[in-house]
Design a protein around this motif. Structure first.
Motif, mmCIF file in Angstrom:
data_model
loop_
_atom_site.group_PDB
_atom_site.id
_atom_site.type_symbol
_atom_site.label_atom_id
_atom_site.label_comp_id
_atom_site.label_asym_id
_atom_site.label_seq_id
_atom_site.Cartn_x
_atom_site.Cartn_y
_atom_site.Cartn_z
ATOM 1 N N VAL A 95 52.370 19.978 59.165
ATOM 2 C CA VAL A 95 51.930 21.222 59.802
ATOM 3 C C VAL A 95 52.288 22.381 58.870
ATOM 4 C CG1 VAL A 95 52.273 22.709 61.830
ATOM 5 C CG2 VAL A 95 52.269 20.225 62.074
ATOM 6 N N ALA A 96 51.430 23.391 58.822
ATOM 7 C CA ALA A 96 51.677 24.528 57.923
ATOM 8 C C ALA A 96 53.018 25.192 58.226
ATOM 9 C CB ALA A 96 50.554 25.537 58.072
ATOM 10 N N GLN A 97 53.793 25.417 57.183
ATOM 11 C CA GLN A 97 55.082 26.116 57.314
ATOM 12 C C GLN A 97 54.936 27.501 56.709
ATOM 13 O OE1 GLN A 97 57.738 24.658 58.875
ATOM 14 N NE2 GLN A 97 56.298 22.991 59.264
ATOM 15 N N TYR A 98 54.952 28.520 57.542
ATOM 16 C CA TYR A 98 54.834 29.888 57.031
ATOM 17 C C TYR A 98 56.167 30.297 56.408
ATOM 18 C CZ TYR A 98 54.036 34.911 56.817
ATOM 19 O OH TYR A 98 53.908 36.208 56.368
ATOM 20 N N THR A 99 56.130 30.726 55.136
ATOM 21 C CA THR A 99 57.382 31.085 54.445
ATOM 22 C C THR A 99 57.467 32.584 54.158
ATOM 23 O OG1 THR A 99 56.320 30.682 52.310
ATOM 24 C CG2 THR A 99 57.560 28.844 53.282
ATOM 25 N N GLY A 100 56.293 33.234 53.966
ATOM 26 C CA GLY A 100 56.326 34.623 53.493
ATOM 27 C C GLY A 100 56.804 34.626 52.056
ATOM 28 N N GLY A 101 56.654 35.762 51.367
ATOM 29 C CA GLY A 101 57.065 35.827 49.965
ATOM 30 C C GLY A 101 56.085 36.672 49.184
ATOM 31 N N ILE A 102 56.263 36.691 47.865
ATOM 32 C CA ILE A 102 55.402 37.545 47.033
ATOM 33 C C ILE A 102 54.899 36.768 45.829
ATOM 34 C CG2 ILE A 102 57.417 38.476 45.761
ATOM 35 C CD1 ILE A 102 55.833 41.195 45.700
ATOM 36 N N VAL A 103 53.641 36.977 45.481
ATOM 37 C CA VAL A 103 53.073 36.411 44.256
ATOM 38 C C VAL A 103 52.501 37.573 43.459
ATOM 39 C CG1 VAL A 103 51.242 34.952 43.312
ATOM 40 C CG2 VAL A 103 52.549 34.161 45.265
ATOM 41 N N LYS A 104 53.008 37.736 42.238
ATOM 42 C CA LYS A 104 52.561 38.869 41.411
ATOM 43 C C LYS A 104 51.886 38.357 40.146
ATOM 44 C CE LYS A 104 56.797 40.763 41.236
ATOM 45 N NZ LYS A 104 57.897 41.747 41.168
ATOM 46 N N VAL A 105 50.782 38.981 39.773
ATOM 47 C CA VAL A 105 50.146 38.658 38.496
ATOM 48 C C VAL A 105 49.904 39.964 37.745
ATOM 49 C CG1 VAL A 105 48.126 37.661 37.358
ATOM 50 C CG2 VAL A 105 49.047 36.579 39.408
ATOM 51 N N GLU A 106 50.666 40.153 36.665
ATOM 52 C CA GLU A 106 50.461 41.334 35.811
ATOM 53 C C GLU A 106 49.194 41.068 35.021
ATOM 54 O OE1 GLU A 106 51.992 44.206 34.972
ATOM 55 O OE2 GLU A 106 53.865 44.124 36.108
ATOM 56 N N LYS A 107 48.225 41.968 35.122
ATOM 57 C CA LYS A 107 46.967 41.705 34.433
ATOM 58 C C LYS A 107 46.349 43.024 34.014
ATOM 59 C CE LYS A 107 42.612 39.315 35.322
ATOM 60 N NZ LYS A 107 41.751 38.860 36.371
ATOM 61 N N ASP A 108 45.833 43.045 32.794
ATOM 62 C CA ASP A 108 45.168 44.263 32.330
ATOM 63 C C ASP A 108 43.771 44.285 32.937
ATOM 64 O OD1 ASP A 108 44.157 46.420 31.046
ATOM 65 O OD2 ASP A 108 44.005 45.491 29.074
ATOM 66 N N MET A 109 43.550 45.206 33.871
ATOM 67 C CA MET A 109 42.254 45.256 34.573
ATOM 68 C C MET A 109 41.319 46.285 33.939
ATOM 69 S SD MET A 109 42.791 43.107 37.140
ATOM 70 C CE MET A 109 41.902 43.401 38.650
ATOM 71 N N SER A 110 41.630 46.730 32.726
ATOM 72 C CA SER A 110 40.815 47.822 32.163
ATOM 73 C C SER A 110 39.526 47.308 31.522
ATOM 74 C CB SER A 110 41.625 48.618 31.132
ATOM 75 O OG SER A 110 42.103 47.730 30.145
ATOM 76 N N ASP A 111 39.440 45.986 31.298
ATOM 77 C CA ASP A 111 38.243 45.500 30.585
ATOM 78 C C ASP A 111 37.402 44.554 31.427
ATOM 79 O OD1 ASP A 111 39.996 43.480 30.741
ATOM 80 O OD2 ASP A 111 39.903 42.875 28.639
#
Length: 434
Positions: free
Chosen positions: A199-215
């Motif tokens: 069964v799905a276990q909700y954990t919460g948390g953060i996922v970050k992806v540093e990415k240059d979005m200028s191009d």
């Protein structure tokens, strides 16, 4: 044909099998020598085919003239149970998946990526948090043997539904008996041993992806460089009674991009338009999403703005979450309910949607709630229901996905503190130097 199988079931396997199966669908089978042969057979009945894999379901669908019912069911049975999975087809699929993954990272629209990230943050390393796309490093590891061992466990009769729209039920039952009953799949009918029932276990948390979005822009008019944030909290599964109040709440929040043309039914009176996009001209997007599964759900808000304004944008979103638990206007609630009913009815004008609705409901509950029953349930939602479900939701840890230039992103602890405060404000930071 809908199968209760998807990326959420890949815990004991290499990640990416469902992605492979989706791409391999409608290739050569025991009866049909190639994809072209399948398409020509369908063409005789004016038919088209499609396969879609989601986190919890794989759907093999065909739309064709009702006179070709027998041919179509025969073809679907063959495609689902007798695929050849030749080396050449698997190699082509590897190339297609690599190309798709590259394309995904270059798209100006980050929504598919953010959806993956928010699920990974909310359900760390389990069930619906597992990646829906095949990771690049697994493309060479997935072969016929791996696919067969997965199919043996998940493509079993108790996990499959044959759904049809625009045909008599009895006819469909006859065809099912003829082509599917007792059919021996190509991987054999050995005992299933590795079925993941977690069964799905909700954990919460953060996922970050540093990415240059200028191009990310492809032309001479560059899209402004934006940072994208998605904040979500656990809602409920679509089998629970609270699912309807959550659907109304999602409608009430609404939102969209700053470029949406206003008009009837576009949701210009939703909270994210009125309180966010209309007041903060520098925000490019604020949209509410509700993902719901058999054992859990996730209500999230996606927002995008210039990297320098990330902190302010996060605070605006956390405040909107806190305001959800406040007073709900009578007019606002009625409008959201009416909009939800009309969207439901509009969607059910289309046969592919009815087919998916019937199939998914029967797969999950063995019955189908009719549109008028759902409308009656929507009509019964009161402002106290909204307040109750929001209060329960705000006690959970948040899930956060962030993509782009994240220099000014508040810490996860600060976002969590804002969501458990009275006014949704981030803790003040006293900095002497910038």
């Amino acid at each position: 044909v809908l199968v209760n199988s998807g990326s959420r079931h890949e815990a004991k396997y290499l990640s990416g099998i469902s992605h492979f199966l989706e791409k391999l669908a409608f290739s050569s089978t025991a009866q049909f020598g190639s994809k072209d042969e399948i398409l020509l057979t369908l063409e005789k009945h004016g038919g088209i085919c499609d396969c879609q894999a989601s986190r919890d379901t794989i759907m093999y669908a065909v739309s064709a003239d009702a006179k070709g019912l027998d041919t179509v069911v025969n073809l679907l049975a063959d495609v689902a149970l007798q695929p050849r999975l030749s080396d050449e087809e698997i190699e082509m699929t590897r190339m297609a998946i690599r190309f798709e993954l590259e394309d995904l990272n270059m798209r100006p629209d980050p929504e598919p990526l953010l959806t993956e990230m928010i699920h990974a943050a909310a359900y760390r390393d389990n069930t619906v948090g597992l990646n829906r796309f095949c990771p690049v490093e697994n493309t060479d590891k997935i072969d016929r043997e791996v696919l067969h061992s997965y199919l043996r466990n998940y493509y079993t009769p108790d996990r499959m539904v044959l759904a049809g729209v625009g045909i008599e039920h009895e006819q469909l039952v006859e065809c099912a008996k003829k082509h599917l009953l007792g059919a021996e799949p190509v991987w054999g009918s050995g005992q299933t041993k590795d079925v993941d029932r977690s069964v799905a276990q909700y954990t919460g948390g953060i996922v970050k992806v540093e990415k240059d979005m200028s191009d990310v822009s492809l032309g001479p008019t560059p899209i402004p460089e934006l940072t994208h944030i998605m904040i979500g909290l656990e809602s409920c599964s679509f089998l629970e009674e609270d699912f309807i109040p959550f659907a109304v709440l999602n409608m009430m929040m609404g939102g969209g991009g700053s470029f949406s043309a206003g008009g009837p039914g576009k949701g210009m009176f939703t909270r994210l338009y009125l309180n966010v996009l209309n007041r903060h001209h520098w925000m490019y997007n604020a949209t509410s999403y509700h993902h719901s599964y058999e054992d859990t759900g996730l209500l999230c808000i996606h927002a995008s703005a210039d990297p320098k304004q990330v902190r302010e944008m996060v605070e605006i979103i956390t405040r909107e979450f806190i305001l959800m638990a406040g007073a709900v206007g009578e007019v606002e609630l009625e409008r959201a309910k009416t909009q939800l009913k009309s969207m439901l009815m509009m969607n059910l004008e289309s046969r592919p949607v009815i087919f998916e609705d019937v199939g998914r409901q029967v797969l999950a509950t063995n019955t189908r709630k009719l549109p008028h029953e759902l409308c009656a349930l929507i009509g019964q939602v009161k402002s106290t229901d909204i307040k109750r479900v929001v209060t329960k939701m705000l006690h959970k840890k948040p899930a956060v996905a962030a993509l782009g230039d994240l220099t000014d992103l508040p810490t996860y602890e600060h976002i969590q503190a804002a969501l458990s405060s009275k006014d949704g404000r981030l803790p003040r930071m006293y900095r002497l130097f910038r």
